[in-house]
Write a protein that holds these residues in place. Structure first.
Motif, PDB file in Angstrom:
ATOM      1  N   ILE A  82       8.317   5.360   0.634  1.00 41.03           N
ATOM      2  CA  ILE A  82       7.806   4.020   0.958  1.00 41.03           C
ATOM      3  C   ILE A  82       7.370   3.329  -0.332  1.00 41.03           C
ATOM      4  O   ILE A  82       6.597   3.895  -1.111  1.00 41.03           O
ATOM      5  CB  ILE A  82       6.627   4.114   1.939  1.00 41.03           C
ATOM      6  CG1 ILE A  82       7.090   4.712   3.275  1.00 41.03           C
ATOM      7  CG2 ILE A  82       5.990   2.755   2.177  1.00 41.03           C
ATOM      8  CD1 ILE A  82       5.970   4.963   4.248  1.00 41.03           C
ATOM      9  N   PRO A  83       7.806   2.063  -0.566  1.00 40.56           N
ATOM     10  CA  PRO A  83       7.428   1.353  -1.809  1.00 40.56           C
ATOM     11  C   PRO A  83       5.979   0.890  -1.808  1.00 40.56           C
ATOM     12  O   PRO A  83       5.371   0.706  -2.856  1.00 40.56           O
ATOM     13  CB  PRO A  83       8.391   0.166  -1.841  1.00 40.56           C
ATOM     14  CG  PRO A  83       8.789  -0.048  -0.421  1.00 40.56           C
ATOM     15  CD  PRO A  83       8.802   1.300   0.223  1.00 40.56           C
ATOM     16  N   GLU A  84       5.406   0.680  -0.633  1.00 40.90           N
ATOM     17  CA  GLU A  84       4.013   0.253  -0.562  1.00 40.90           C
ATOM     18  C   GLU A  84       3.094   1.461  -0.756  1.00 40.90           C
ATOM     19  O   GLU A  84       3.448   2.598  -0.472  1.00 40.90           O
ATOM     20  CB  GLU A  84       3.700  -0.389   0.791  1.00 40.90           C
ATOM     21  CG  GLU A  84       4.369  -1.725   1.019  1.00 40.90           C
ATOM     22  CD  GLU A  84       5.808  -1.573   1.501  1.00 40.90           C
ATOM     23  OE1 GLU A  84       6.211  -0.400   1.749  1.00 40.90           O
ATOM     24  OE2 GLU A  84       6.515  -2.583   1.622  1.00 40.90           O
ATOM     25  N   GLY A  85       1.893   1.145  -1.217  1.00 46.14           N
ATOM     26  CA  GLY A  85       0.908   2.207  -1.377  1.00 46.14           C
ATOM     27  C   GLY A  85       0.303   2.609  -0.030  1.00 46.14           C
ATOM     28  O   GLY A  85      -0.137   1.750   0.731  1.00 46.14           O
ATOM     29  N   VAL A  86       0.283   3.891   0.252  1.00 48.86           N
ATOM     30  CA  VAL A  86      -0.235   4.401   1.536  1.00 48.86           C
ATOM     31  C   VAL A  86      -1.207   5.551   1.274  1.00 48.86           C
ATOM     32  O   VAL A  86      -0.898   6.485   0.528  1.00 48.86           O
ATOM     33  CB  VAL A  86       0.902   4.891   2.449  1.00 48.86           C
ATOM     34  CG1 VAL A  86       0.323   5.449   3.749  1.00 48.86           C
ATOM     35  CG2 VAL A  86       1.876   3.770   2.737  1.00 48.86           C
TER      36      VAL A  86
ATOM     37  N   ASN B 116       0.374   8.417  -1.649  1.00 46.10           N
ATOM     38  CA  ASN B 116       1.709   8.394  -2.261  1.00 46.10           C
ATOM     39  C   ASN B 116       1.650   7.836  -3.681  1.00 46.10           C
ATOM     40  O   ASN B 116       0.598   7.380  -4.163  1.00 46.10           O
ATOM     41  CB  ASN B 116       2.694   7.627  -1.390  1.00 46.10           C
ATOM     42  CG  ASN B 116       2.353   6.151  -1.297  1.00 46.10           C
ATOM     43  OD1 ASN B 116       1.325   5.707  -1.811  1.00 46.10           O
ATOM     44  ND2 ASN B 116       3.219   5.369  -0.654  1.00 46.10           N
TER      45      ASN B 116
ATOM     46  N   ALA C   7       3.022   5.182  -4.997  1.00 45.15           N
ATOM     47  CA  ALA C   7       2.782   3.731  -5.120  1.00 45.15           C
ATOM     48  C   ALA C   7       1.297   3.429  -5.084  1.00 45.15           C
ATOM     49  O   ALA C   7       0.793   2.575  -5.828  1.00 45.15           O
ATOM     50  CB  ALA C   7       3.505   2.998  -3.996  1.00 45.15           C
ATOM     51  N   ALA C   8       0.559   4.123  -4.220  1.00 42.11           N
ATOM     52  CA  ALA C   8      -0.881   3.903  -4.131  1.00 42.11           C
ATOM     53  C   ALA C   8      -1.570   4.346  -5.409  1.00 42.11           C
ATOM     54  O   ALA C   8      -2.516   3.701  -5.879  1.00 42.11           O
ATOM     55  CB  ALA C   8      -1.444   4.665  -2.933  1.00 42.11           C
TER      56      ALA C   8
ATOM     57  N   PHE D  72      -1.005   1.689  -7.992  1.00 43.80           N
ATOM     58  CA  PHE D  72      -1.816   0.509  -7.718  1.00 43.80           C
ATOM     59  C   PHE D  72      -3.265   0.738  -8.124  1.00 43.80           C
ATOM     60  O   PHE D  72      -3.924  -0.144  -8.670  1.00 43.80           O
ATOM     61  CB  PHE D  72      -1.715   0.154  -6.235  1.00 43.80           C
ATOM     62  CG  PHE D  72      -2.598  -0.985  -5.837  1.00 43.80           C
ATOM     63  CD1 PHE D  72      -2.252  -2.305  -6.146  1.00 43.80           C
ATOM     64  CD2 PHE D  72      -3.804  -0.750  -5.182  1.00 43.80           C
ATOM     65  CE1 PHE D  72      -3.088  -3.346  -5.793  1.00 43.80           C
ATOM     66  CE2 PHE D  72      -4.628  -1.799  -4.836  1.00 43.80           C
ATOM     67  CZ  PHE D  72      -4.271  -3.102  -5.132  1.00 43.80           C
TER      68      PHE D  72
END
Length: 457
Positions: free
Chosen positions: A394-398, A411, A413-414, A417
């Protein structure tokens, strides 16, 4: 004058009422005494021998127990004649004296056990012997010439069967070289039993050698010499109890067999006899019927059934095989485990199988539970890996949290960020607010401060 007449009539009525009251009271007391007499009985129980033998005590206790179980109030006086080595006429004289001692308060019924007590009582000339009901028990032969003189008697005969005992002894001992010895005393009963033995056995038809000892004729030294040196090669059949030679059973090298219950429990092996508890029960039952009003003339004299009865202690002493005993044999003094060995073993086997099955079921349940736990863990691990792969793609931070706001997963991305360095696993379990401690543009508060502020609100 009229007043005087009325007074006399009043006094007369009072006198009549008083007399009626006294008469009714006397009748009530008499009826009460009669009822008490009817429900309470005095019994004289006479044994042929001295006090002490086990089998004799069992007879006494058996009679008492029967009356107790039937809730009958009885007062049993026990008399021991001790007839051994006493002439017959002396025994009769003693019996007459005993009856004389009861003249003031005769018993409601007399019970006699075994030959000599019965013979002496029926030979007595005392009027009590002809008027008080008599129940005899355990005599070895009919004494018709004496019974015919009495209309107040009934009882039980225990006929000896020497042939049965002889054959059973040979089966058990398994030694054809053993010689049969028969020891009797010189009492009328002893001599009568010896005569019965000869008639039943007919020694001329037997190849086995048989010897007879009359201890009234033998020297005591000879009897003791026999016991010490010759008893090893013989077996003995006892026709009746005797306080001297019956005690040889304890010390002798010869097994002693019985044709009645006299001597059972005092060192003898056993034989065909009436069990003492059965004899006592039958005797007491008949006595109670007579006491309750049944005519003694209507009760016939009966033979008692004899069965094989043996003493477990003597069976073990002589190392005999109980499988050689008849199927209907009663074995006394057998230990609880030996007596109920088969039921206990069967029950123990069933319990063992039950426990084994239960343990097997528990093991299977444990294995099944372990398998289910293993499968569940495998599924969770698989789901965890799938979730991890999904988070990475997933490209978004989770970030996933538990109820305490601690990180479960995060993940890449998170992490980028939040400008977190290192491996994602190093942040697992960390509190979310420790990860969000960053400054926001145009605000002096950190993101953590703002988050907490809003959470509090």
């Amino acid at each position: 004058m009229k007043m005087s007449k009325l007074k006399i009539e009043h006094n007369l009525k009072y006198l009549v009422a008083t007399i009626l009251f006294v008469v009714i009271s006397i009748l009530s007391i008499s009826c009460s005494d009669a009822k008490k007499h009817k429900d309470s009985y005095n019994i004289l129980l006479i044994h042929s021998y001295k006090e002490g033998p086990v089998w004799q005590d069992e007879l006494t206790q058996g009679v008492k127990q029967y009356f107790d179980e039937n809730n009958v109030d009885v007062n049993i006086s026990v008399h021991y004649m001790n007839t051994d080595f006493v002439l017959n006429r002396e025994n009769i004289r003693r019996m007459n004296n005993l009856m004389t001692s009861y003249e003031q308060n005769p018993p409601d019924l007399i019970i006699t056990f075994n030959n000599q007590a019965t013979y002496s009582l029926l030979s007595s000339s005392h009027y009590i012997a002809y008027n008080v009901p008599i129940v005899f028990s355990g005599t070895s032969h009919y004494i018709n010439h004496l019974i015919a003189k009495h209309s107040n008697i009934t009882g039980f005969i225990a006929k000896p069967d020497f042939n049965k005992v002889y054959k059973l002894a040979k089966t058990l001992l398994k030694d054809s070289t053993l010689m049969l010895n028969v020891i009797v005393d010189g009492t009328p009963a002893g001599l009568s039993l010896l005569d019965t033995f000869k008639k039943q056995m007919n020694p001329e038809n037997h190849s086995d050698k048989m010897l007879y000892y009359n201890i009234y004729e033998e020297n005591i030294h000879d009897i003791m010499y026999w016991n010490k040196y010759y008893s090893k090669d013989v077996f003995v059949i006892m026709p009746k109890w005797n306080s001297f030679y019956s005690n040889l059973a304890h010390e002798s090298s010869a097994p002693f067999f019985l044709v009645n219950n006299q001597g059972f429990g005092d060192g003898s092996l056993g034989g065909y006899m009436v069990p003492t508890n059965k004899q006592a029960q039958l005797t007491a039952q008949t006595a109670l019927e007579v006491l309750k009003g049944r005519s003694i003339k209507s009760i016939p004299i009966k033979d008692m059934e004899q069965v094989p009865v043996f003493d477990w202690r003597e069976i073990k002493k002589w190392d005999l095989n109980i499988k050689d005993l008849p199927k209907n044999t009663l074995i006394a003094h057998m230990p609880f485990y030996e007596k109920y060995k088969i039921p206990l073993q069967t029950g123990g086997g069933i319990v063992f199988v039950f426990i084994l099955v239960a343990i097997t079921q528990l093991i299977l349940l444990y294995k099944e539970e372990s398998r289910q736990k293993k499968d569940t863990l495998h599924k969770l691990l698989k789901q965890g890996k799938e979730l991890e792969l999904s988070l990475k793609s997933i490209p978004e931070g989770v970030i996933s949290l538990d109820l305490a706001n601690c990180v479960l997963t995060i993940n890449k991305a998170a992490m980028q960020f939040l400008k977190l360095k290192g491996d994602a696993t190093s942040y697992i379990g960390a509190n979310l607010f420790t990860l969000l401690d960053i400054h926001l543009p145009g605000n002096t508060l950190t993101f953590t401060d703002l988050s907490r502020h809003f959470l509090i609100l």
